[in-house]
Structures are given as C-alpha cells and as structure tokens.
Design a protein around this motif. Structure first.
Motif, short mmCIF file in Angstrom:
data_model
loop_
_atom_site.label_atom_id
_atom_site.label_comp_id
_atom_site.label_asym_id
_atom_site.label_seq_id
_atom_site.Cartn_x
_atom_site.Cartn_y
_atom_site.Cartn_z
N ASP A 256 51.84 42.58 36.39
CA ASP A 256 53.06 42.20 35.69
C ASP A 256 52.78 41.99 34.21
N GLU A 257 53.76 42.34 33.38
CA GLU A 257 53.59 42.25 31.93
C GLU A 257 54.31 41.03 31.36
N VAL A 258 53.64 40.39 30.41
CA VAL A 258 54.22 39.22 29.73
C VAL A 258 54.18 39.49 28.23
N ILE A 259 55.34 39.41 27.59
CA ILE A 259 55.46 39.73 26.17
C ILE A 259 55.20 38.49 25.32
N ILE A 260 54.36 38.64 24.31
CA ILE A 260 54.11 37.57 23.34
C ILE A 260 54.14 38.15 21.94
N GLY A 261 54.55 37.34 20.98
CA GLY A 261 54.62 37.78 19.59
C GLY A 261 53.29 37.57 18.88
N ILE A 262 53.02 38.43 17.91
CA ILE A 262 51.87 38.28 17.01
C ILE A 262 52.40 37.79 15.67
N PRO A 263 51.81 36.70 15.12
CA PRO A 263 50.67 35.91 15.57
C PRO A 263 51.01 35.07 16.80
N TYR A 264 50.01 34.88 17.67
CA TYR A 264 50.20 34.12 18.89
C TYR A 264 49.18 32.98 18.94
N TRP A 265 49.52 31.97 19.75
CA TRP A 265 48.54 30.92 20.03
C TRP A 265 47.39 31.54 20.82
N VAL A 266 46.17 31.19 20.46
CA VAL A 266 44.99 31.92 20.94
C VAL A 266 44.87 31.99 22.46
N SER A 267 45.40 31.02 23.19
CA SER A 267 45.20 31.00 24.64
C SER A 267 46.22 31.83 25.43
N TYR A 268 47.33 32.20 24.81
CA TYR A 268 48.34 32.94 25.57
C TYR A 268 47.80 34.21 26.23
N PRO A 269 47.15 35.11 25.49
CA PRO A 269 46.68 36.35 26.13
C PRO A 269 45.70 36.09 27.26
N GLU A 270 44.79 35.13 27.07
CA GLU A 270 43.77 34.88 28.08
C GLU A 270 44.37 34.22 29.33
N LEU A 271 45.33 33.32 29.15
CA LEU A 271 46.00 32.71 30.29
C LEU A 271 46.74 33.76 31.11
N ILE A 272 47.35 34.71 30.44
CA ILE A 272 48.05 35.80 31.13
C ILE A 272 47.05 36.63 31.94
N ILE B 145 44.05 35.73 33.05
CA ILE B 145 43.52 34.93 34.16
C ILE B 145 44.50 34.94 35.34
N SER B 146 45.79 35.03 35.01
CA SER B 146 46.83 35.02 36.04
C SER B 146 47.10 36.40 36.62
N ASP B 147 46.23 37.38 36.29
CA ASP B 147 46.36 38.77 36.76
C ASP B 147 47.52 39.51 36.13
N GLY B 148 48.02 38.99 35.01
CA GLY B 148 49.06 39.68 34.27
C GLY B 148 48.48 40.48 33.12
N LYS B 149 49.36 41.17 32.41
CA LYS B 149 48.94 41.99 31.26
C LYS B 149 49.72 41.53 30.03
N PRO B 150 49.01 41.03 29.00
CA PRO B 150 49.72 40.64 27.78
C PRO B 150 50.22 41.86 27.01
N ILE B 151 51.46 41.82 26.60
CA ILE B 151 52.07 42.88 25.80
C ILE B 151 52.45 42.27 24.46
N PHE B 152 51.98 42.88 23.38
CA PHE B 152 52.10 42.27 22.06
C PHE B 152 53.24 42.89 21.25
N VAL B 153 53.96 42.01 20.55
CA VAL B 153 55.00 42.42 19.62
C VAL B 153 54.60 41.94 18.23
N GLN B 154 54.47 42.88 17.30
CA GLN B 154 54.10 42.51 15.93
C GLN B 154 55.33 41.98 15.19
N THR B 155 55.26 40.74 14.72
CA THR B 155 56.38 40.17 13.96
C THR B 155 56.10 40.33 12.46
N LYS B 156 57.15 40.07 11.67
CA LYS B 156 57.05 40.25 10.23
C LYS B 156 57.20 38.91 9.51
N GLU B 157 56.41 38.74 8.45
CA GLU B 157 56.48 37.51 7.68
C GLU B 157 57.87 37.31 7.08
#
Length: 396
Positions: A117-133, A135-147
C-alpha cells in the motif's frame, strides 16, 4: 560474521543527520563552545503542576500496569480537549494513549496498511515518516512542494501520484520542518479528495498549540465523512514540554481504534502510568505555561526570520507555527567557504559546524537538499550568538 537478518530491517535508513549530530555532541563534550539549532523539543522545563502530579503518582503507588490503551481519566480529558479545542466529538473508545506521537503514527500505519500500500507524504517531510511507512510494509510516495506555496501540497499534487494502491496521506499541520499551516479552504479541498477516493488521512497535529499566525483547524472537524477517514495524532511533548515523558495519543473511528488497541496490547502494553496521570493535569489544568512558551517562541521566530533574511546568501519564509525555519541555501551552492566547496546541504552543515561552531540540520534529511533547518527551541542568547557566527562565516 554474516547474519541472516531481516531484509525489511536492512531497508530502514539511519538518519543522514546523525553524523552532524554525533560530531557536534563530541565537540561539545570536548569543551568546544557549540551552539545548536537542531533541537526538536522545547527548551522549557515541564510545568510545575505536571511535575508535581508525576511525583504524587509515584508516592501514591500509581506505578502499576494500566489498561493497554490508556487510563480512562486521560481518555476523558482528551475527549474534552478535542471538543473544546477542535470541535470534535469522540468517545473514550475512539482514543488510544501511546508512547509518544511517533508511536501513535506507527500504530495508525500498522492498523491500515497492507503490504505494498502507498502512503503519500510531502517534501520536506519529518524524517521518520518514510521509515515508519516502510516498517509497516507500505511504500512512501513523495510529493515535492514549493516554497512559494509555503511548502504545502495541493489536490493537483495529490492527483499526480494517486494510484489504485494509494491507502493514505500524512498531513502535518503545523508542519515540521517548515512551520507551514494548512488553511480551512485547503483542508476542505484535501478532505473532498480523500472522501472521493476513499483515502485515509493521518493528521499529525502535535504542534497545534504553537500557532502564531492564522489558526489551527483539524481536518477531521470538517464533516463526518472525513472524520471517519481521519486518524488524528497528537501528544504532550511539544505543547507541555514533556518530550521525555513519552505520551502521545490518537483519535480514530472505533473500528480502527480497536485494531490499534489490540496491536498495542501485544507490543508495548500501556504507556508509562506516571506520565499518564501527569498528562491529565497537563490537559485539564492551568494553560498559562503553554501560552507563555508560545509567546517566547514567537519572539524568537520574528528575530530569526528578520536576521536570516539580512544575511547574504540566505533566505527564508516566515513560518506560521511549530518552532522551525527552513533556510534556503541555493545561492550558496557551488561557492567556496574557507576553501570548502558547498555542493549540498550536508557540506554547508559541516562547514558551519567546523568553522562557525554552529550545528544545523541539513535539508537532505527532510528530502530537500536546498535547505537547512534551524530550530528556535533554544534561548534568545543562543539564537543571537549562533546567527552572528553564521553571518560572520558567510560575509567573511
């Protein structure tokens, strides 16, 4: 010796910032005057009424097992807090107390994620989000945000990465590391998108008490449909300077909360009993300490933003919440400082530590190499001295 260890475990990354952090600590231990902007916790002591309640709990023997999902007194206090602060109606069956907000996020992911399963997170992200996903057998999907959009993702961004495997998004407002806050209109659009596509929202609201401009709105409060899809994450660490007490909590639909309760009962059992009783007083007692802490953070923020934007080669947006500033270093890339070429945020962080004796967090740790993160959870004296050192090293 070669060990046949977990393949999943091997895929979990260590923090790229550990090298900088470890080096700064070693230098400080050796008597070098290091000023650190890396702190992810308030520099204030836990309020006295909370400390006293912790002592009372110890003295009266409230040191035994509690229900795995937390004591009812704390759950009731949290329900009242959600009603009064966030216009959210929950029962105690919806609340799970955990060993910090990070643990709550992990519990939430374990409860909803199936392998792949995929979980979407924005960049910049809190450092633990991708790793927690992961560990939970999910796949982090990144969205690049703009300043220029205050580092916030939009429905257009979410649609670009939406697939039939998308299970959830993580929404962090106020945000670490950017300090950005989603407006009510932005939340409405994201809520409509989540409802339309049947996507869970893990809403990390741990910094909700530290809002300086605008207001904090929980996405779960918008309507019943999005409330059912949302797992609200919060805790005691930031608002009450209780980082070491390790109390987080979440609110979710009762079917999800039941799963999380079962998971927690077989993994950690209950969070610290002493900390739970102290947290009841924190939530229900005098809030003046939190208000005063917020005032001091706001003054520090204002000074830092003005000073950073006056330093040649650096710039930043004014964060609306939390206690972090993302500093843009793109103008410095390719330049040389004291004979050292700056190719990325790690290079710049190393130069600041070695040459200016200032510790910062490289942006690559949050997924964006064009920035460094500075925390203003340190004294005004440290802030002034630290920024003066940075200014000197760059203008020299």
């Amino acid at each position: 010796m070669n060990f046949d260890v977990s393949k999943k475990g091997l895929k979990i990354s260590s923090s790229v910032t550990l090298e900088i952090t470890a080096k700064a600590k070693t230098m400080k231990a050796n008597g070098i005057d290091i000023i650190s902007f890396g702190a992810g916790e308030p520099d204030f002591n836990t309020p006295e009424n909370i400390r006293k309640e912790g002592i009372r709990a110890i003295e009266e023997g409230l040191t035994k097992y509690t229900p795995a999902s937390g004591i009812v007194q704390l759950k009731e206090a949290i329900c009242n807090k959600f009603k009064n602060d966030n216009n959210l109606d929950y029962l105690t069956e919806n609340i799970i107390i955990s060993n910090g907000a990070k643990h709550s996020i992990y519990n939430a992911l374990l409860a909803i994620i199936n392998p792949g399963d995929e979980v979407i997170i924005g960049i910049p992200y809190w450092v633990s989000y991708p790793e927690l996903i992961k560990i939970s057998d999910g796949k982090p999907i990144f969205v690049q945000t703009k300043e220029e959009n205050d580092f916030k993702f939009t429905v257009t961004d979410l649609n670009k990465v939406l697939t039939n495997k998308t299970k959830a998004i993580i929404l962090n407002s106020p945000n670490n590391p950017t300090g950005s806050i989603y407006t009510k209109e932005e939340l409405k659009q994201i809520a409509d998108w989540a409802i339309k596509n049947n996507i869970f929202v893990i809403s990390d609201e741990i910094y909700e008490k530290l809002v300086y401009d605008g207001e904090h709105i929980s996405i779960a409060s918008l309507n019943e449909n999005i409330k059912n899809l949302t797992i609200v994450i919060n805790g005691m660490s930031k608002a009450y300077s209780m980082t070491g007490w390790r109390i987080g909590y979440l609110a979710a639909h009762k079917n999800i909360a039941k799963i999380i309760s079962n998971i927690q009962s077989h993994t950690t059992s209950n969070p610290c009993s002493i900390s739970q009783y102290a947290s009841v007083v924190g939530i229900t007692g005098d809030q003046n300490n939190t208000v005063e802490m917020k005032k001091q953070f706001e003054a520090r923020r204002n000074y830092m933003v003005e000073t950073i934007n006056s330093i040649k080669g650096l710039s930043c947006k004014k964060p609306k919440g939390a206690f972090y500033i993302m500093v843009n270093i793109t103008e410095l890339k390719g330049n040389t400082i004291n004979g050292i070429r700056i190719n990325d945020s790690l290079d710049f962080a190393k130069v600041l530590l070695d040459e200016a004796k200032v510790a910062v967090i490289p942006g690559i740790g949050f997924g964006n190499d064009n920035y460094i993160r500075l925390s203003y959870a340190t004294s005004m004296e440290n802030i002034k001295n630290g920024l003066h050192r940075i200014k000197n090293i760059l203008e020299k």
